[in-house]
Design a protein around this motif. Sequence first.
Motif, short mmCIF file in Angstrom:
data_model
loop_
_atom_site.label_atom_id
_atom_site.label_comp_id
_atom_site.label_asym_id
_atom_site.label_seq_id
_atom_site.Cartn_x
_atom_site.Cartn_y
_atom_site.Cartn_z
N TYR A 182 0.83 -1.21 0.00
CA TYR A 182 0.00 0.00 0.00
C TYR A 182 0.86 1.26 0.00
O TYR A 182 0.57 2.22 -0.70
CB TYR A 182 -0.91 0.02 1.23
CG TYR A 182 -2.24 -0.66 1.09
CD1 TYR A 182 -2.50 -1.64 0.13
CD2 TYR A 182 -3.28 -0.35 1.97
CE1 TYR A 182 -3.74 -2.25 0.04
CE2 TYR A 182 -4.51 -0.96 1.90
CZ TYR A 182 -4.74 -1.91 0.93
OH TYR A 182 -5.98 -2.51 0.85
N VAL A 225 -8.08 1.66 -4.45
CA VAL A 225 -8.19 0.64 -3.39
C VAL A 225 -9.27 1.05 -2.40
O VAL A 225 -10.12 0.23 -2.03
CB VAL A 225 -6.83 0.46 -2.67
CG1 VAL A 225 -7.00 -0.26 -1.34
CG2 VAL A 225 -5.85 -0.28 -3.56
N TYR A 252 -0.14 -4.68 4.04
CA TYR A 252 -1.28 -4.59 3.13
C TYR A 252 -0.74 -4.43 1.73
O TYR A 252 0.15 -3.63 1.50
CB TYR A 252 -2.16 -3.38 3.48
CG TYR A 252 -3.05 -3.59 4.68
CD1 TYR A 252 -4.42 -3.72 4.51
CD2 TYR A 252 -2.54 -3.66 5.96
CE1 TYR A 252 -5.26 -3.91 5.61
CE2 TYR A 252 -3.35 -3.85 7.06
CZ TYR A 252 -4.72 -3.97 6.87
OH TYR A 252 -5.54 -4.18 7.96
N CYS A 253 -1.30 -5.21 0.80
CA CYS A 253 -0.89 -5.15 -0.61
C CYS A 253 -2.10 -5.04 -1.51
O CYS A 253 -3.12 -5.69 -1.28
CB CYS A 253 -0.15 -6.42 -1.02
SG CYS A 253 1.40 -6.72 -0.20
N ALA A 254 -1.96 -4.23 -2.56
CA ALA A 254 -2.90 -4.26 -3.68
C ALA A 254 -2.35 -5.30 -4.64
O ALA A 254 -1.14 -5.42 -4.81
CB ALA A 254 -2.99 -2.90 -4.34
N ILE A 311 -6.02 -3.34 -10.60
CA ILE A 311 -6.16 -3.89 -9.25
C ILE A 311 -7.31 -4.90 -9.26
O ILE A 311 -8.45 -4.56 -9.59
CB ILE A 311 -6.41 -2.78 -8.21
CG1 ILE A 311 -5.25 -1.80 -8.19
CG2 ILE A 311 -6.63 -3.40 -6.82
CD1 ILE A 311 -5.50 -0.56 -7.37
N CYS A 325 -7.03 -7.04 -2.88
CA CYS A 325 -6.12 -6.55 -1.85
C CYS A 325 -5.99 -7.63 -0.79
O CYS A 325 -6.95 -8.34 -0.50
CB CYS A 325 -6.65 -5.27 -1.22
SG CYS A 325 -6.68 -3.88 -2.37
N HIS A 381 -8.47 -10.66 2.83
CA HIS A 381 -8.39 -10.13 1.47
C HIS A 381 -9.79 -9.75 0.99
O HIS A 381 -10.79 -10.17 1.56
CB HIS A 381 -7.73 -11.12 0.51
CG HIS A 381 -8.53 -12.34 0.18
ND1 HIS A 381 -8.59 -13.43 1.00
CD2 HIS A 381 -9.30 -12.63 -0.89
CE1 HIS A 381 -9.34 -14.35 0.44
NE2 HIS A 381 -9.80 -13.89 -0.70
#
Length: 186
Positions: free
Chosen positions: A17, A28, A66-68, A75, A78, A93
């Motif tokens: 993120y 997001v 946290y990741c996209a 995208i 997440c 997620h």
Amino acid sequence: MSYSKYYSTDGFDFVLYQDLSIEHSDKVLSYRNHENVRKWMFNSDKISLKEHLNFINKLKDSSKVYCAVFRKQKIVACVNFDDIGNNEYFVGHFLNPRLLSSGIGLYFEYVYLKFFFEHIKAKVIKASVKKENYPMIKIHTLCNFKEIDKENSIYYDYEFSINEYKGIPNNMKDFITFLTKKYLDK
């Protein structure tokens, strides 16, 4: 738009993120605030852009990640996780709301598991799912997540270990075939 990859597998790029552009951060947030995503969150309140950006800022000094997740520069989901010790992680997620009925959920579950067990080197992942979130419950059941707490009236608590992960095929085509046979043979 370009981004800095944290991890890549099977055509999916995981981006922290804090490495997202403001446009991606806003996207997001819009996905997270969508009513069909937000209703499944622990905190189902809408979040403002200011709150979201403050949250991202605090991630730099946190054990939470946290990741996209991108596929073909878009995208699609997440993921988040928190190290709870002994190579165990509490995970979560959500999907891009435009993809909720596209069938990508099962495909993403495969990529998600690969991320945790091959990149993060988890031994166990734990997750909570609202009891009304039938699509996620079905996916977790198909993938052999073990229900560990039936006492909670709002959530089902699950765990999935490296041993279960080692029991699934190591490519997507074989994984889907494996799950299809398992589901149809019941």
